[in-house]
Design an enzyme around this catalytic site. Structure first.
Site, short mmCIF file in Angstrom:
data_model
loop_
_atom_site.label_atom_id
_atom_site.label_comp_id
_atom_site.label_asym_id
_atom_site.label_seq_id
_atom_site.Cartn_x
_atom_site.Cartn_y
_atom_site.Cartn_z
N HIS A 174 -6.42 2.92 3.06
CA HIS A 174 -6.48 2.58 1.63
C HIS A 174 -5.47 1.47 1.34
O HIS A 174 -5.77 0.30 1.57
CB HIS A 174 -6.30 3.80 0.72
CG HIS A 174 -5.41 4.88 1.25
ND1 HIS A 174 -4.08 4.69 1.53
CD2 HIS A 174 -5.67 6.18 1.53
CE1 HIS A 174 -3.55 5.82 1.95
NE2 HIS A 174 -4.49 6.75 1.98
N HIS A 193 0.86 16.00 -6.59
CA HIS A 193 -0.28 16.48 -5.81
C HIS A 193 -1.11 17.46 -6.65
O HIS A 193 -0.67 18.56 -6.96
CB HIS A 193 0.12 17.15 -4.49
CG HIS A 193 -0.93 16.97 -3.44
ND1 HIS A 193 -0.97 15.90 -2.58
CD2 HIS A 193 -2.03 17.71 -3.14
CE1 HIS A 193 -2.00 15.99 -1.78
NE2 HIS A 193 -2.68 17.08 -2.11
N ASP A 194 -2.30 17.01 -7.01
CA ASP A 194 -3.28 17.81 -7.77
C ASP A 194 -2.85 18.12 -9.20
O ASP A 194 -3.44 19.00 -9.85
CB ASP A 194 -3.62 19.11 -7.03
CG ASP A 194 -4.48 18.88 -5.80
OD1 ASP A 194 -4.95 17.73 -5.63
OD2 ASP A 194 -4.67 19.81 -5.01
N GLU A 212 5.52 5.85 -0.59
CA GLU A 212 5.50 7.13 0.12
C GLU A 212 5.11 6.91 1.57
O GLU A 212 4.34 6.00 1.88
CB GLU A 212 4.47 8.08 -0.51
CG GLU A 212 4.74 8.45 -1.94
CD GLU A 212 3.67 9.39 -2.49
OE1 GLU A 212 2.62 9.56 -1.83
OE2 GLU A 212 3.88 9.95 -3.56
N ASN A 263 -0.30 6.44 -8.84
CA ASN A 263 -0.61 6.14 -7.45
C ASN A 263 -1.94 5.40 -7.40
O ASN A 263 -2.97 5.93 -7.83
CB ASN A 263 -0.68 7.46 -6.66
CG ASN A 263 -0.86 7.22 -5.16
OD1 ASN A 263 -1.61 6.35 -4.74
ND2 ASN A 263 -0.19 8.03 -4.35
N ARG A 318 -0.71 4.29 4.94
CA ARG A 318 -0.79 5.12 6.15
C ARG A 318 -0.96 4.22 7.37
O ARG A 318 -1.35 3.05 7.24
CB ARG A 318 -1.94 6.11 6.02
CG ARG A 318 -1.71 7.12 4.89
CD ARG A 318 -2.83 8.13 4.78
NE ARG A 318 -2.60 9.04 3.65
CZ ARG A 318 -1.90 10.16 3.70
NH1 ARG A 318 -1.35 10.52 4.85
NH2 ARG A 318 -1.74 10.92 2.64
N HIS A 337 0.97 4.72 -0.96
CA HIS A 337 1.22 5.49 0.25
C HIS A 337 0.48 4.81 1.40
O HIS A 337 -0.65 5.19 1.73
CB HIS A 337 0.75 6.93 0.07
CG HIS A 337 1.11 7.84 1.20
ND1 HIS A 337 1.29 9.20 1.05
CD2 HIS A 337 1.34 7.60 2.52
CE1 HIS A 337 1.60 9.74 2.21
NE2 HIS A 337 1.63 8.79 3.12
#
Length: 243
Positions: free
Chosen positions: A51, A193-194, A71, A8, A46, A44
């Site tokens: 970003h 995620h993480d 995403e 990502n 938004r 991703h």
């Protein structure tokens, strides 16, 4: 089973946007990530384009030689239109609010079943593979299969938090149950995620039917110290762990 690493690159765009201009170059980052071994590029965009921008997404698609994953929240018409225009290999649907800092929960696949069936059908009709973001809850996994999605993406913040606190078995247990059910229901399994260099190998070892992990924040942070190419290779090495 081989698990693909999708990088990502949102954080690359965050750094660029902090000063304007085109440094660091997001397109070059996508190209380099592929050259360095990434088997997918994830973005991703938004609604506020804080970003990755919609312009970035349009410019990245022609230079992708591996998989492209977009995403976003399909309740935003602008996002749906972008995906149908760009036609990535995969779209990952997340239930984020428009001003949300980062993803923090999966879909309620029971409550939103009708909406998901409709939007998933729209994307699949366009030849786009669909994955939906879900918590490791067997009820949500079972209902996800009824939406006709191709894959689920397991939201792994809960795993990462418990793993870091020294409770790896407790951390992985619900994900094993979720993945076993998903595999039984013939759903592909992604995760993200993480996930990082500390917890990724353990996750992969216990989730054998893992198609893909999407990693951004931790990987880009590691790259500041370890180098972009070396970091991608280190993450890929974690995915070579066998069950």
């Amino acid at each position: 089973m081989h698990t693909r690493l999708s990088v990502n690159i949102n954080k690359i765009a965050t750094l660029r946007n902090a000063r304007g201009g085109n440094n660091p170059n997001v397109l070059k980052a996508a190209i380099d990530a592929q050259l360095f071994g990434a088997e997918g590029i994830t973005v991703h965009p938004r609604p506020d384009e804080r970003h990755i921008t919609y312009k970035d997404v349009r410019e990245i698609k022609p230079i992708i030689t591996t998989e492209f994953n977009i995403e976003g929240n399909p309740s935003e018409k602008k996002f749906v239109d972008l995906v149908l225009e760009v036609k990535p290999h995969q779209v990952t649907l997340v239930p984020d609010a428009s001003q949300q800092l980062t993803s923090d929960h999966g879909w309620d696949t029971i409550k939103h079943k009708a909406f998901l069936i409709d939007i998933i059908g729209t994307f699949k009709k366009a030849g786009i593979r669909v994955s939906i973001f879900v918590d490791p809850d067997v009820k949500m996994i079972e209902a996800a299969a009824n939406t006709f999605t191709d894959r689920i993406e397991l939201y792994t913040e809960g795993y990462a938090r418990l793993f870091a606190a020294g409770h790896p078995l407790k951390a992985i247990k619900p994900y094993i149950a979720a993945a076993e059910l998903a595999n039984k229901l013939k759903l592909g399994i992604n995760a993200g995620h993480d996930l990082d260099l500390h917890n990724l190998a353990y996750f992969k070892k216990h989730i054998p039917h893992l198609d893909e992990v999407s990693i951004g924040h931790a990987l880009i942070c590691d790259a500041l110290y370890l180098g972009f190419e070396n970091t991608i290779q280190l993450y890929k090495r974690q995915l070579q762990t066998e069950a």
